[in-house]
Design an enzyme around this catalytic site. Structure first.
Site, PDB file in Angstrom:
ATOM      1  N   THR A  13       0.815  -1.216   0.000  1.00  0.00           N
ATOM      2  CA  THR A  13       0.000   0.000   0.000  1.00  0.00           C
ATOM      3  C   THR A  13       0.848   1.265   0.000  1.00  0.00           C
ATOM      4  O   THR A  13       0.487   2.263  -0.623  1.00  0.00           O
ATOM      5  CB  THR A  13      -0.894   0.020   1.269  1.00  0.00           C
ATOM      6  N   ASP A  56       1.066  -5.794  -4.937  1.00  0.00           N
ATOM      7  CA  ASP A  56       0.316  -6.066  -3.712  1.00  0.00           C
ATOM      8  C   ASP A  56       0.936  -7.344  -3.112  1.00  0.00           C
ATOM      9  O   ASP A  56       1.210  -8.297  -3.849  1.00  0.00           O
ATOM     10  CB  ASP A  56      -1.155  -6.307  -4.067  1.00  0.00           C
ATOM     11  N   SER A  57       1.105  -7.371  -1.814  1.00  0.00           N
ATOM     12  CA  SER A  57       1.841  -8.516  -1.244  1.00  0.00           C
ATOM     13  C   SER A  57       1.068  -9.823  -1.343  1.00  0.00           C
ATOM     14  O   SER A  57       1.633 -10.890  -1.122  1.00  0.00           O
ATOM     15  CB  SER A  57       2.269  -8.231   0.196  1.00  0.00           C
ATOM     16  N   THR A  88       1.503  -5.249   3.979  1.00  0.00           N
ATOM     17  CA  THR A  88       1.341  -5.859   5.301  1.00  0.00           C
ATOM     18  C   THR A  88       0.683  -7.240   5.236  1.00  0.00           C
ATOM     19  O   THR A  88       0.873  -8.053   6.129  1.00  0.00           O
ATOM     20  CB  THR A  88       0.483  -4.946   6.212  1.00  0.00           C
ATOM     21  N   ASP A  89      -0.106  -7.480   4.168  1.00  0.00           N
ATOM     22  CA  ASP A  89      -0.895  -8.718   4.144  1.00  0.00           C
ATOM     23  C   ASP A  89      -0.043  -9.980   4.293  1.00  0.00           C
ATOM     24  O   ASP A  89      -0.440 -10.917   4.982  1.00  0.00           O
ATOM     25  CB  ASP A  89      -1.727  -8.814   2.853  1.00  0.00           C
ATOM     26  N   LYS A 159      -0.183 -10.306  11.154  1.00  0.00           N
ATOM     27  CA  LYS A 159      -1.059  -9.163  10.903  1.00  0.00           C
ATOM     28  C   LYS A 159      -2.291  -9.347  11.785  1.00  0.00           C
ATOM     29  O   LYS A 159      -2.855 -10.435  11.863  1.00  0.00           O
ATOM     30  CB  LYS A 159      -1.454  -9.072   9.426  1.00  0.00           C
ATOM     31  N   TYR A 279      -3.575 -34.804  25.055  1.00  0.00           N
ATOM     32  CA  TYR A 279      -4.825 -35.579  24.882  1.00  0.00           C
ATOM     33  C   TYR A 279      -4.553 -36.763  23.951  1.00  0.00           C
ATOM     34  O   TYR A 279      -3.662 -36.687  23.103  1.00  0.00           O
ATOM     35  CB  TYR A 279      -5.900 -34.709  24.226  1.00  0.00           C
TER      36      TYR A 279
HETATM   37  N1  ASP Z   1      -2.903  -5.253   0.245  1.00  0.00           N
HETATM   38  C1  ASP Z   1      -1.734  -4.568   0.744  1.00  0.00           C
HETATM   39  C2  ASP Z   1      -0.534  -5.459   0.579  1.00  0.00           C
HETATM   40  O1  ASP Z   1      -0.329  -6.313   1.388  1.00  0.00           O
HETATM   41  C3  ASP Z   1      -1.918  -4.175   2.155  1.00  0.00           C
HETATM   42  C4  ASP Z   1      -0.801  -3.357   2.719  1.00  0.00           C
HETATM   43  O2  ASP Z   1       0.189  -3.044   2.127  1.00  0.00           O
HETATM   44  O3  ASP Z   1      -0.951  -2.966   3.887  1.00  0.00           O
HETATM   45  O4  ASP Z   1       0.188  -5.300  -0.381  1.00  0.00           O
END
Ligand code: ASP
Length: 331
Positions: A13, A56-57, A88-89, A159, A279
């Protein structure tokens, strides 16, 4: 002498603009030099810029991780620290992957990004960039994230929330530091000292990550094995429990293991760990050959398995590697 920092740009982003027709954010056509956006930083350090990719990631894959790792390896001796800017993704995946690909670090590799593009009013990008660059000059020697007001271990970060205060969290390991005036670093971070970098940048992406749910059809696992998976991560219930009565998946775990396909069991709980001996629902899985992910995040588990499979397909060796803490990912 000012510290020398190299910033590798891999999209997200922070470098996006809004498409006027769709209203959605997309990578800017021409990759701009984001270093120009923070001229004041040059007073404190010498910053160089390297373009890796502008996407975009969600479109990043292990080949991008390898490229970033190899680029850092090539430039390693020239800089005092590195900053990697990406979306961030999937930042938790890239940071985890890099922590395995680049071990024995003697300097920091700091990930950052933003929720709002640098171009838009109120962006968190500028602050994150400045603090990530400053973090890269500090006494840290590991892959970390500098985001909002925290420094987190890269292979422990997830995240969490699209709000400025807690974009990332580290559910099973305390923060490495707190950004601010002054920035505070915690004792348990890995510190700078002379070490020889070990670069192992390859990943085998032929794995599956499967979350169990009540009523899960065991045949799904057979299909995954039939399709030639090299490894499977199963997210079990509570401390990694799996069905063993009706809809038992124990035969599939046995089958995978006997075909040299490691089955790693992680927990669906964000906090807490896999414990296959608490368990019988975990014990039978362990007896069938399952490997415990202990308290690793799913990002660390997935990337550790891909990294391990690129080294060996032998289940006994894979088990040994999973029992070890390679880069602070497990405790
Ligand atoms: N969709 C974006 C990405 O991961 C989100 C971000 O950068 O925060 O590239």
């Amino acid at each position: 002498m000012k510290p020398k920092i190299c910033l590798l740009f891999a999209g997200g982003t922070i470098g996006m603009i809004r498409n006027k027709k769709t209203g959605a954010l997309e990578p800017a056509q021409s990759a701009f030099d984001i270093v120009r956006e923070i001229p004041e930083i040059q007073k404190h350090l010498k910053l160089d810029f390297k373009m890796v990719v502008n996407i975009d990631s969600s479109n990043m894959n292990p080949a991008h991780w390898t490229e970033i790792a190899k680029t850092i390896e090539k430039l390693y001796d020239k800089y005092d620290g590195f900053v990697v800017v990406q979306g961030t993704d999937t930042m938790g995946y890239t940071a985890s992957a890099l922590s395995f690909a680049l071990q024995n670090l003697s300097k920091p590799i700091v990930f950052t990004g933003s929720l709002i593009p640098l171009e838009e009013i109120g962006s968190d990008g500028r602050n994150n960039l400045v603090y990530a660059c400053l973090t890269a000059t500090l006494d840290i020697a590991e892959v970390c994230l500098a985001f909002s007001n925290k420094i987190l271990r890269g292979n422990r970060a997830k995240k969490n929330h699209e709000s400025f205060v807690a974009v990332f969290h580290s559910p099973n390991f305390p923060a490495l530091g707190e950004l601010g005036r002054p920035t505070i670093l915690n004792e348990w971070r890995k510190k700078r000292r002379k070490r020889t970098l070990k670069c192992s940048p390859n990943f085998d992406p032929k794995i599956s990550l499967i979350k169990l749910f009540p009523g899960f059809d065991p045949e799904i696992l057979d299909k995954v094995i039939d399709r030639g998976a090299h490894g499977i991560v199963l997210e079990g219930f509570g401390p990694g429990n799996v069905p063993f009565l009706e809809d038992s998946i124990i035969p599939q775990i046995k089958r995978a293991t006997s075909e040299n396909i490691p089955v790693v069991i992680a927990s669906q709980m964000e906090r807490g760990a896999t414990n296959l001996s608490s368990y019988e629902a975990g014990y039978y899985a362990q007896k069938a050959g399952a490997i415990s992910a202990q308290n690793m995040t799913s990002e660390a588990t997935v990337t550790k398995l891909m990294w391990t499979l690129a080294k060996t397909r032998k289940i006994a060796e894979i088990k040994k590697i999973f029992a070890k803490d390679l880069a602070g990912e497990v405790s």
